[in-house]
Design a protein around this motif. Structure first.
Motif, PDB file in Angstrom:
ATOM      1  N   MET A  16       0.827  -1.200   0.000  1.00  0.00           N
ATOM      2  CA  MET A  16       0.000   0.000   0.000  1.00  0.00           C
ATOM      3  C   MET A  16       0.862   1.250   0.000  1.00  0.00           C
ATOM      4  N   GLU A  17       1.969   1.200   0.723  1.00  0.00           N
ATOM      5  CA  GLU A  17       2.901   2.328   0.722  1.00  0.00           C
ATOM      6  C   GLU A  17       3.473   2.560  -0.665  1.00  0.00           C
ATOM      7  N   TYR A  18       3.874   1.482  -1.341  1.00  0.00           N
ATOM      8  CA  TYR A  18       4.414   1.609  -2.694  1.00  0.00           C
ATOM      9  C   TYR A  18       3.353   2.095  -3.672  1.00  0.00           C
ATOM     10  N   MET A  19       2.120   1.640  -3.484  1.00  0.00           N
ATOM     11  CA  MET A  19       1.034   2.091  -4.352  1.00  0.00           C
ATOM     12  C   MET A  19       0.791   3.589  -4.179  1.00  0.00           C
ATOM     13  N   GLU A  20       0.754   4.029  -2.928  1.00  0.00           N
ATOM     14  CA  GLU A  20       0.540   5.451  -2.673  1.00  0.00           C
ATOM     15  C   GLU A  20       1.670   6.292  -3.242  1.00  0.00           C
ATOM     16  N   ARG A  21       2.914   5.800  -3.123  1.00  0.00           N
ATOM     17  CA  ARG A  21       4.050   6.542  -3.679  1.00  0.00           C
ATOM     18  C   ARG A  21       3.969   6.586  -5.203  1.00  0.00           C
ATOM     19  N   TYR A  22       3.557   5.465  -5.804  1.00  0.00           N
ATOM     20  CA  TYR A  22       3.422   5.413  -7.262  1.00  0.00           C
ATOM     21  C   TYR A  22       2.376   6.424  -7.743  1.00  0.00           C
ATOM     22  N   GLU A  23       1.247   6.472  -7.050  1.00  0.00           N
ATOM     23  CA  GLU A  23       0.194   7.420  -7.417  1.00  0.00           C
ATOM     24  C   GLU A  23       0.642   8.857  -7.187  1.00  0.00           C
ATOM     25  N   TYR A  24       1.426   9.060  -6.134  1.00  0.00           N
ATOM     26  CA  TYR A  24       1.956  10.398  -5.848  1.00  0.00           C
ATOM     27  C   TYR A  24       2.885  10.862  -6.966  1.00  0.00           C
ATOM     28  N   VAL A  25       3.749   9.967  -7.424  1.00  0.00           N
ATOM     29  CA  VAL A  25       4.659  10.300  -8.523  1.00  0.00           C
ATOM     30  C   VAL A  25       3.876  10.544  -9.803  1.00  0.00           C
ATOM     31  N   SER A  26       2.813   9.766 -10.023  1.00  0.00           N
ATOM     32  CA  SER A  26       2.003   9.940 -11.239  1.00  0.00           C
ATOM     33  C   SER A  26       1.297  11.292 -11.263  1.00  0.00           C
ATOM     34  N   PHE A  35      17.907   5.009  -6.338  1.00  0.00           N
ATOM     35  CA  PHE A  35      17.934   5.599  -7.674  1.00  0.00           C
ATOM     36  C   PHE A  35      17.247   4.724  -8.721  1.00  0.00           C
ATOM     37  N   LEU A  36      17.629   3.445  -8.819  1.00  0.00           N
ATOM     38  CA  LEU A  36      17.082   2.602  -9.876  1.00  0.00           C
ATOM     39  C   LEU A  36      15.605   2.310  -9.668  1.00  0.00           C
ATOM     40  N   TYR A  37      15.188   2.171  -8.413  1.00  0.00           N
ATOM     41  CA  TYR A  37      13.764   1.954  -8.167  1.00  0.00           C
ATOM     42  C   TYR A  37      12.963   3.177  -8.600  1.00  0.00           C
ATOM     43  N   ASP A  38      13.428   4.365  -8.220  1.00  0.00           N
ATOM     44  CA  ASP A  38      12.742   5.594  -8.617  1.00  0.00           C
ATOM     45  C   ASP A  38      12.746   5.753 -10.131  1.00  0.00           C
ATOM     46  N   LEU A  39      13.860   5.413 -10.766  1.00  0.00           N
ATOM     47  CA  LEU A  39      13.949   5.537 -12.221  1.00  0.00           C
ATOM     48  C   LEU A  39      12.946   4.613 -12.901  1.00  0.00           C
ATOM     49  N   LEU A  40      12.897   3.347 -12.461  1.00  0.00           N
ATOM     50  CA  LEU A  40      11.954   2.393 -13.039  1.00  0.00           C
ATOM     51  C   LEU A  40      10.519   2.856 -12.817  1.00  0.00           C
ATOM     52  N   MET A  41      10.240   3.377 -11.643  1.00  0.00           N
ATOM     53  CA  MET A  41       8.897   3.860 -11.340  1.00  0.00           C
ATOM     54  C   MET A  41       8.519   5.036 -12.237  1.00  0.00           C
ATOM     55  N   LYS A  42       9.438   5.977 -12.432  1.00  0.00           N
ATOM     56  CA  LYS A  42       9.155   7.144 -13.266  1.00  0.00           C
ATOM     57  C   LYS A  42       8.966   6.753 -14.727  1.00  0.00           C
ATOM     58  N   VAL A  43       9.752   5.780 -15.201  1.00  0.00           N
ATOM     59  CA  VAL A  43       9.591   5.312 -16.578  1.00  0.00           C
ATOM     60  C   VAL A  43       8.198   4.721 -16.770  1.00  0.00           C
ATOM     61  N   CYS A  44       7.762   3.892 -15.821  1.00  0.00           N
ATOM     62  CA  CYS A  44       6.431   3.268 -15.914  1.00  0.00           C
ATOM     63  C   CYS A  44       5.332   4.316 -15.825  1.00  0.00           C
ATOM     64  N   VAL A  45       5.519   5.320 -14.957  1.00  0.00           N
ATOM     65  CA  VAL A  45       4.539   6.398 -14.849  1.00  0.00           C
ATOM     66  C   VAL A  45       4.452   7.172 -16.154  1.00  0.00           C
ATOM     67  N   ASN A  46       5.597   7.497 -16.747  1.00  0.00           N
ATOM     68  CA  ASN A  46       5.618   8.255 -17.994  1.00  0.00           C
ATOM     69  C   ASN A  46       5.014   7.476 -19.163  1.00  0.00           C
TER      70      ASN A  46
END
Length: 219
Positions: A16-26, A35-46
């Protein structure tokens, strides 16, 4: 694989924490994970992927690492996966960053066993660096490289003693690092760190001295 990626059970609040962070970034927010986790997350969001798709991608990367290691080390592949499904797969499913790192660590261990040259050790080091950029705790696996090198050289008893003392020193160094950093970041809220290092004699002694109760039994 589907059970793993779609697990939202009562294991913990990490998903749930990761989901909330993902939605926050989106929504345009920033993340402060590795770094790599944030990068992968931002790529998927974009790319417009929902969180579930992101989980499928992270699980795929984890499973590739585990599958490579399984094929490398044993012929009893089905037994390994059956046991993993029983435990701890559902726990790993909650810990997305740690599971990503685990995939690379698994490959690292498989490669380390057959390492005997500088090139092999450099590849192993690179794998740990990548794992650390997904979850910072992976850095501790670097100690396995010199340990394995010494084991291959058929070290003597006093070498083992030196390694043991070094590992013990590393453990207490990390314990103290988390303690002091955590104390500065979460001043007045040390219950989490105390729980993390429950049983750590050095940690408890420091707490006792701070509270003026050195020598008194802890509740």
């Amino acid at each position: 694989y589907s059970l793993y990626t779609m697990s939202y059970g009562d294991v913990g609040s990490d998903t749930m924490e990761y989901m909330e962070r993902y939605e926050y970034v989106s929504r345009g927010g920033e993340s402060s994970y590795e770094f790599l986790y944030d990068l992968l997350m931002k790529v998927c969001v974009n790319l417009g992927f929902p969180f579930d798709a992101f989980r499928y991608i992270t699980a795929f990367l984890t499973f590739v690492g585990l599958e490579y290691t399984t094929f490398k080390l044993t012929k009893n592949i089905n037994i390994v996966w059956a046991l993993y499904l029983i435990y701890p797969s559902m726990y790993d499913a909650e810990l997305i960053r740690a599971s990503l790192a685990m995939g690379f660590i698994a490959v690292f261990l498989a490669r380390l066993i057959s390492s005997n040259t500088i090139k092999h050790y450099l590849i192993c080091t690179l794998l740990i660096v990548v794992a650390t950029l997904f979850h910072s705790s992976s850095i501790v696996y670097l100690i396995f490289i010199p340990v394995w090198h010494f084991i291959r050289k058929k070290i003597r008893a006093y070498h083992i003693l030196v390694i043991f003392i070094s590992l013990l020193g590393l453990y207490y160094t990390i314990s103290l690092l988390f303690y002091f950093v955590g104390n500065r970041i979460t001043e007045g809220n040390m219950s989490y760190y105390e729980g993390m290092y429950h049983g750590n004699v050095l940690f408890n002694l420091i707490e006792d001295r701070k509270s003026g109760s050195a020598g008194m039994p802890r509740p």
